[in-house]
Design a protein around this motif. Structure first.
Motif, PDB file in Angstrom:
ATOM      1  N   LEU A  98       0.783  11.649 -11.887  1.00  0.00           N
ATOM      2  CA  LEU A  98       1.931  10.886 -12.389  1.00  0.00           C
ATOM      3  C   LEU A  98       2.627  11.619 -13.520  1.00  0.00           C
ATOM      4  O   LEU A  98       3.836  11.450 -13.726  1.00  0.00           O
ATOM      5  CB  LEU A  98       1.472   9.503 -12.854  1.00  0.00           C
ATOM      6  N   ASP A  99       1.862  12.399 -14.285  1.00  0.00           N
ATOM      7  CA  ASP A  99       2.518  13.220 -15.311  1.00  0.00           C
ATOM      8  C   ASP A  99       3.445  14.249 -14.678  1.00  0.00           C
ATOM      9  O   ASP A  99       4.471  14.613 -15.257  1.00  0.00           O
ATOM     10  CB  ASP A  99       1.456  13.924 -16.168  1.00  0.00           C
ATOM     11  N   VAL A 100       3.053  14.727 -13.485  1.00  0.00           N
ATOM     12  CA  VAL A 100       3.894  15.712 -12.795  1.00  0.00           C
ATOM     13  C   VAL A 100       5.146  15.046 -12.214  1.00  0.00           C
ATOM     14  O   VAL A 100       6.266  15.532 -12.388  1.00  0.00           O
ATOM     15  CB  VAL A 100       3.091  16.420 -11.690  1.00  0.00           C
ATOM     16  N   ASP A 101       4.989  13.909 -11.494  1.00  0.00           N
ATOM     17  CA  ASP A 101       6.134  13.217 -10.849  1.00  0.00           C
ATOM     18  C   ASP A 101       5.940  11.714 -10.998  1.00  0.00           C
ATOM     19  O   ASP A 101       5.369  11.050 -10.121  1.00  0.00           O
ATOM     20  CB  ASP A 101       6.212  13.598  -9.360  1.00  0.00           C
ATOM     21  N   PRO A 102       6.415  11.151 -12.092  1.00  0.00           N
ATOM     22  CA  PRO A 102       6.177   9.708 -12.301  1.00  0.00           C
ATOM     23  C   PRO A 102       7.041   8.812 -11.405  1.00  0.00           C
ATOM     24  O   PRO A 102       6.803   7.614 -11.356  1.00  0.00           O
ATOM     25  CB  PRO A 102       6.533   9.514 -13.774  1.00  0.00           C
ATOM     26  N   ARG A 103       8.043   9.337 -10.681  1.00  0.00           N
ATOM     27  CA  ARG A 103       8.921   8.518  -9.838  1.00  0.00           C
ATOM     28  C   ARG A 103       8.592   8.622  -8.354  1.00  0.00           C
ATOM     29  O   ARG A 103       9.390   8.220  -7.514  1.00  0.00           O
ATOM     30  CB  ARG A 103      10.390   8.911 -10.061  1.00  0.00           C
ATOM     31  N   SER A 104       7.445   9.141  -8.021  1.00  0.00           N
ATOM     32  CA  SER A 104       7.027   9.251  -6.635  1.00  0.00           C
ATOM     33  C   SER A 104       6.476   7.901  -6.175  1.00  0.00           C
ATOM     34  O   SER A 104       5.416   7.455  -6.646  1.00  0.00           O
ATOM     35  CB  SER A 104       5.979  10.357  -6.480  1.00  0.00           C
ATOM     36  N   VAL A 105       7.191   7.251  -5.265  1.00  0.00           N
ATOM     37  CA  VAL A 105       6.772   5.942  -4.768  1.00  0.00           C
ATOM     38  C   VAL A 105       5.474   6.067  -3.981  1.00  0.00           C
ATOM     39  O   VAL A 105       4.577   5.219  -4.094  1.00  0.00           O
ATOM     40  CB  VAL A 105       7.887   5.343  -3.898  1.00  0.00           C
ATOM     41  N   GLN A 106       5.336   7.136  -3.215  1.00  0.00           N
ATOM     42  CA  GLN A 106       4.123   7.337  -2.433  1.00  0.00           C
ATOM     43  C   GLN A 106       2.906   7.462  -3.339  1.00  0.00           C
ATOM     44  O   GLN A 106       1.814   6.955  -3.023  1.00  0.00           O
ATOM     45  CB  GLN A 106       4.287   8.584  -1.570  1.00  0.00           C
ATOM     46  N   LEU A 107       3.088   8.093  -4.458  1.00  0.00           N
ATOM     47  CA  LEU A 107       1.979   8.284  -5.393  1.00  0.00           C
ATOM     48  C   LEU A 107       1.531   6.954  -5.983  1.00  0.00           C
ATOM     49  O   LEU A 107       0.323   6.656  -6.046  1.00  0.00           O
ATOM     50  CB  LEU A 107       2.416   9.246  -6.495  1.00  0.00           C
ATOM     51  N   TRP A 108       2.492   6.100  -6.390  1.00  0.00           N
ATOM     52  CA  TRP A 108       2.142   4.789  -6.933  1.00  0.00           C
ATOM     53  C   TRP A 108       1.455   3.924  -5.875  1.00  0.00           C
ATOM     54  O   TRP A 108       0.470   3.227  -6.166  1.00  0.00           O
ATOM     55  CB  TRP A 108       3.403   4.076  -7.431  1.00  0.00           C
ATOM     56  N   LEU A 109       1.977   3.967  -4.637  1.00  0.00           N
ATOM     57  CA  LEU A 109       1.372   3.147  -3.584  1.00  0.00           C
ATOM     58  C   LEU A 109      -0.045   3.602  -3.278  1.00  0.00           C
ATOM     59  O   LEU A 109      -0.961   2.777  -3.070  1.00  0.00           O
ATOM     60  CB  LEU A 109       2.248   3.201  -2.327  1.00  0.00           C
ATOM     61  N   SER A 110      -0.270   4.900  -3.231  1.00  0.00           N
ATOM     62  CA  SER A 110      -1.628   5.410  -2.972  1.00  0.00           C
ATOM     63  C   SER A 110      -2.580   5.062  -4.122  1.00  0.00           C
ATOM     64  O   SER A 110      -3.769   4.727  -3.889  1.00  0.00           O
ATOM     65  CB  SER A 110      -1.581   6.924  -2.774  1.00  0.00           C
ATOM     66  N   TYR A 111      -2.080   5.123  -5.348  1.00  0.00           N
ATOM     67  CA  TYR A 111      -2.895   4.801  -6.524  1.00  0.00           C
ATOM     68  C   TYR A 111      -3.351   3.337  -6.466  1.00  0.00           C
ATOM     69  O   TYR A 111      -4.545   3.017  -6.631  1.00  0.00           O
ATOM     70  CB  TYR A 111      -2.071   5.066  -7.769  1.00  0.00           C
ATOM     71  N   THR A 112      -2.371   2.434  -6.197  1.00  0.00           N
ATOM     72  CA  THR A 112      -2.727   1.015  -6.132  1.00  0.00           C
ATOM     73  C   THR A 112      -3.629   0.719  -4.932  1.00  0.00           C
ATOM     74  O   THR A 112      -4.539  -0.129  -5.014  1.00  0.00           O
ATOM     75  CB  THR A 112      -1.457   0.165  -6.030  1.00  0.00           C
ATOM     76  N   GLU A 113      -3.392   1.398  -3.825  1.00  0.00           N
ATOM     77  CA  GLU A 113      -4.236   1.185  -2.654  1.00  0.00           C
ATOM     78  C   GLU A 113      -5.672   1.611  -2.931  1.00  0.00           C
ATOM     79  O   GLU A 113      -6.630   0.965  -2.487  1.00  0.00           O
ATOM     80  CB  GLU A 113      -3.660   1.953  -1.474  1.00  0.00           C
ATOM     81  N   MET A 114      -5.835   2.694  -3.676  1.00  0.00           N
ATOM     82  CA  MET A 114      -7.184   3.147  -4.032  1.00  0.00           C
ATOM     83  C   MET A 114      -7.894   2.105  -4.890  1.00  0.00           C
ATOM     84  O   MET A 114      -9.086   1.799  -4.675  1.00  0.00           O
ATOM     85  CB  MET A 114      -7.082   4.475  -4.783  1.00  0.00           C
ATOM     86  N   GLU A 115      -7.176   1.510  -5.853  1.00  0.00           N
ATOM     87  CA  GLU A 115      -7.801   0.498  -6.707  1.00  0.00           C
ATOM     88  C   GLU A 115      -8.158  -0.757  -5.919  1.00  0.00           C
ATOM     89  O   GLU A 115      -9.206  -1.378  -6.143  1.00  0.00           O
ATOM     90  CB  GLU A 115      -6.845   0.138  -7.849  1.00  0.00           C
ATOM     91  N   LEU A 116      -7.289  -1.123  -4.995  1.00  0.00           N
ATOM     92  CA  LEU A 116      -7.580  -2.318  -4.201  1.00  0.00           C
ATOM     93  C   LEU A 116      -8.766  -2.088  -3.276  1.00  0.00           C
ATOM     94  O   LEU A 116      -9.582  -3.000  -3.039  1.00  0.00           O
ATOM     95  CB  LEU A 116      -6.347  -2.723  -3.398  1.00  0.00           C
ATOM     96  N   LYS A 117      -8.869  -0.885  -2.697  1.00  0.00           N
ATOM     97  CA  LYS A 117     -10.035  -0.595  -1.861  1.00  0.00           C
ATOM     98  C   LYS A 117     -11.322  -0.650  -2.672  1.00  0.00           C
ATOM     99  O   LYS A 117     -12.389  -1.020  -2.153  1.00  0.00           O
ATOM    100  CB  LYS A 117      -9.887   0.772  -1.214  1.00  0.00           C
ATOM    101  N   GLY A 118     -11.222  -0.249  -3.925  1.00  0.00           N
ATOM    102  CA  GLY A 118     -12.403  -0.323  -4.803  1.00  0.00           C
ATOM    103  C   GLY A 118     -12.592  -1.672  -5.443  1.00  0.00           C
ATOM    104  O   GLY A 118     -13.435  -1.814  -6.339  1.00  0.00           O
ATOM    105  N   ARG A 119     -11.753  -2.690  -5.025  1.00  0.00           N
ATOM    106  CA  ARG A 119     -11.828  -4.055  -5.529  1.00  0.00           C
ATOM    107  C   ARG A 119     -11.566  -4.118  -7.031  1.00  0.00           C
ATOM    108  O   ARG A 119     -12.036  -5.022  -7.732  1.00  0.00           O
ATOM    109  CB  ARG A 119     -13.170  -4.710  -5.200  1.00  0.00           C
ATOM    110  N   ASN A 120     -10.785  -3.207  -7.519  1.00  0.00           N
ATOM    111  CA  ASN A 120     -10.383  -3.213  -8.926  1.00  0.00           C
ATOM    112  C   ASN A 120      -9.015  -3.893  -9.018  1.00  0.00           C
ATOM    113  O   ASN A 120      -7.971  -3.249  -9.139  1.00  0.00           O
ATOM    114  CB  ASN A 120     -10.319  -1.791  -9.480  1.00  0.00           C
TER     115      ASN A 120
END
Length: 744
Positions: A98-120
């Motif tokens: 995110l420091d490299v590209d904070p406006r990447s929608v794909q990056l935010w979606l993958s980040y949130t998906e990872m947390e949801l898979k981990g039940r966080n």
């Protein structure tokens, strides 16, 4: 096979063992070589696992250093760490990405998906909050955020997220999603309030319609009507505003129709259609037509169809304003609508409005003056003016306006190039119907003085004849003859007028003057009328004199025939000798003709045509003469004429290097004078031919052929001896006729 051609199959019989396509595919699958697969590695202890993880991390870090801006590499690294259960390391990788590209929608979606898979879940909420704060215009992030809260049964939280989202005034789908969420939890008042806020942000017609339909589904009909009324007040009553709000009017009327409020729906349709141009309201007209077909009366349905046809004509005339056929149809449509509302007993205001529409159509039509100065372009255009004037005279009874229409039409036509007699005559007849005879005469006088024309003279003369103004008719005929002295029909009509007025001396003078005109179009018409006049007067000597003069001028064979028939026929008694009788229906006494004089005329005509060398005309004259003698003469007279009938012969004529047979008529009189011997032989040949034809009719062809065969058997050489002699006789006869005519 060596030269590339297909092999030649000698044995086409089926094989003893048949192979199916399924067997071929199975064999091909079995004979395929197996693909190379990498060997599976198994980690036996923690030391090997630690070594494996270190090696993979070194590979990922190396690739990230080489392609730091490639988000795909970051995502692979972070997802691998998450797959190893190292969520802290995965979060670290995502944060570095995110420091490299904070406006990447794909990056935010993958980040949130990872947390949801981990039940966080809380981590995911924090990430969505950061994402929508940084990227508030990305609807996908908001949808994911709302879905998460609603999935967790946190409806107030989802509502709070929607409220944050609505502050950014997103697209219509976002508002619809908010409304659907409230409807899922039966918060209908909240949904209505959201509709109101949505309309305040986007007051589009479709949004008003959706809100009203929602209120109708809630059975809040008063609220639905209020929504539609508010929408109409918002858009206004102007032409552009009403055109923009067509969907609102249509939906409002359909709702009233569903509620069986047909009068309300009809008022809504009429209000909208009265303020929108006809060319821009096709869809609304279609809905109105469908409504009237289902729920309207006959009169309302006809008015709806009338409006639809108006739109069609307007479209045609927009493309081509000089399409006069469309203008005719359009004007007839409006006139028919006017008559319909008059029959229905409409109010004076409605009738006046319909008259205004008809006048508007005519004014627009006559404004399209034909281009160019050719009369053929004006022929249909001028009838628009005539129909306009007749409409004002007959339908509206506005005679002053009709007079203005005629006057304007006359000013528009370029009379120096061409004119229209029908326009002048209809204008004059209009004034005559208004009992203004001087004005009618003035109009026709101006027309004759400005652009004299045969039809104008005929119309003016007929007008004065109907009024029994014979002195004026005489004057007009004199002007007519001065204008065109070569017109035979004008002379004939003038003479017939004088004959009807029983001024016979004047009639003869007119005929005499007409026959002396040079040149004269169709002089035979004038001569025939003159001869018929003298015949009706019973003046045989006068008629005979006219025939003699006509023969001296033309000498036509039909004139000779007519002259002879006149001499043989009956004519009325001379007018001076006719007795005055009370019963006018009694037949006039007839004077018989002179057959001998008629025979002398035929003789003179035959000699005259013979002198001129006209063979076909002589033959036609002889045919009539023969019919005359069969009716009036004796057998000697018939034989005499029959002796003059021509004989048809053939001769060879050289055209270049070819000999062509030419058929000719040989008259006995001519041959007797030039070649008496050959003509006598020719007569004998024709007599022999007729006798042979009669003999062939008496004897059937089978008996004749049988006798000829028997004769040939009895004397086999006789035919050979006779055929040359017959050929010699035929050649001698042909050569004699040819020599008499100077042929080959």
């Amino acid at each position: 096979m060596q030269d590339g051609r297909a092999p030649r199959i000698k044995n086409r019989a089926p094989a003893a063992i048949q192979v199916t396509a399924e067997q071929l595919l199975r064999d091909a699958q079995e004979r395929q070589e197996s693909q190379f697969r990498a060997p599976k590695q198994r980690v036996e202890d923690f030391e090997e696992l630690h070594e494996y993880r270190g090696r993979k991390r070194e590979e990922f870090e190396k690739r990230i250093r080489q392609t730091r801006s490639n988000i795909k590499e970051w995502l692979q690294y972070a997802n691998w760490e998450a797959s190893q259960g190292e969520y802290a390391r995965s979060r670290s990788v995502f944060e570095r990405a995110l420091d490299v590209d904070p406006r990447s929608v794909q990056l935010w979606l993958s980040y949130t998906e990872m947390e949801l898979k981990g039940r966080n879940v809380q981590h995911a909420r924090n990430l969505f909050d950061r994402a929508v704060t940084l990227l508030p215009r990305v609807d996908q992030l908001w949808y994911k955020y709302v879905y998460l809260e609603e999935l967790l049964q946190n409806v107030p939280g989802a509502r709070q997220v929607f409220e944050r989202w609505m502050q950014w005034e997103p697209e219509d789908k976002a508002w619809q999603a908010y409304i659907k969420m409230e409807m899922r939890y039966n918060e209908l008042d909240r949904a209505s309030a959201i509709y109101e806020r949505w309309i305040a942000v986007r007051p589009e017609p479709r949004n008003w319609v959706k809100w009203a339909k929602y209120e109708e589904e809630r059975t809040r009909l008063d609220k639905a009507r209020e929504v539609f009324q508010t929408a109409l007040e918002f858009f206004g009553d102007g032409e552009e505003e009403v055109e923009k709000a067509q969907a609102v009017f249509g939906a409002f009327a359909k709702m009233e129709t569903r509620l069986k409020e047909y009068e309300r729906a009809r008022v809504i349709y009429k209000f909208a259609l009265s303020r929108i141009p006809r060319s821009k309201s096709a869809n609304l007209y279609a809905s109105y037509t469908k409504f009237e077909k289902q729920f309207g009366t006959r009169s309302t349905l006809e008015s709806t169809v009338l409006g639809k046809r108006r739109i069609q004509y307007e479209d045609e005339l927009t493309q081509d304003g000089h399409n006069y056929d469309a203008w005719f149809d359009y004007s007839r449509l409006e006139e028919g609508a006017l008559r319909d509302i008059q029959d229905e007993g409409a109010t004076p205001e409605e009738i006046e409005a319909a008259i205004g529409r008809v006048r508007e159509v005519y004014e627009r039509a006559v404004a399209h003056v034909p281009p160019g100065g050719q009369k053929r372009h004006w022929r249909r255009y001028i009838f628009l003016w005539l129909n306009y004037a007749l409409f004002e005279e007959i339908e509206t009874k506005d005679y002053d306006r009709a007079r203005q229409v005629y006057q304007t039409a006359i000013r528009v036509v370029p009379h120096k190039q061409f004119t229209f007699a029908k326009l002048w005559l209809m204008f004059a007849k209009f004034e005559l119907r208004r009992f203004d005879l001087p004005a009618a005469r003035k109009i026709l006088g101006v027309a004759i003085g400005m652009c004299p024309k045969e039809a104008l003279f005929k119309g003016y003369i007929q007008l004065e004849l109907d009024l029994r103004e014979f002195d004026r008719v005489r004057t007009l005929y004199e002007k007519y003859i001065e204008f065109d002295p070569s017109n035979s029909s004008a002379w004939v009509k003038y003479a017939e007028l004088e004959a009807q007025l029983e001024d016979f001396e004047r009639t003869r003078a007119i005929f005499e003057l007409g026959t002396t005109q040079q040149p004269l179009a169709m002089p035979e018409v004038l001569w025939k009328a003159y001869i018929d006049f003298e015949t009706e007067e019973g003046s045989r000597e006068g008629t005979r004199t006219l025939y003699e003069r006509l023969i001296a001028l033309s000498g036509h064979w039909k004139v000779w025939i007519s002259y002879a028939e006149f001499e043989a026929g009956e004519i009325p008694l001379a007018r001076a000798l006719r007795e005055e009788k009370e019963d006018e229906d009694e037949e006039v006494e007839m004077v018989p003709g002179d057959v001998e004089r008629a025979r002398q005329v035929f003789e003179r005509g035959y000699n005259d045509l013979r002198r001129q060398g006209l063979k076909n005309e002589r033959a036609a004259l002889l045919e009539v003469w023969k019919a005359f003698e069969e009716k009036n003469g004796s057998s000697d007279d018939i034989q005499k004429v029959q002796g003059k009938m021509p004989l048809v012969s053939r001769r060879r004529v050289m055209e270049g290097n070819e000999a062509v047979l030419d058929w000719d008529m040989v008259f006995p009189d001519d041959e007797k004078e030039s070649n008496p011997t050959s003509f006598q032989f020719l007569q004998m040949a024709h007599a022999w031919k007729k006798a042979q034809a009669a003999k062939a009719k008496e004897n059937p062809p089978e008996a004749t052929s049988q006798r000829a065969a028997e004769k040939q058997k009895a004397a086999p050489g006789s035919a050979d001896r006779e055929s040359p002699e017959a050929r010699d006789r035929e050649q001698d006869a042909t050569s004699d006729v040819a020599s008499s005519h100077g042929g080959d």
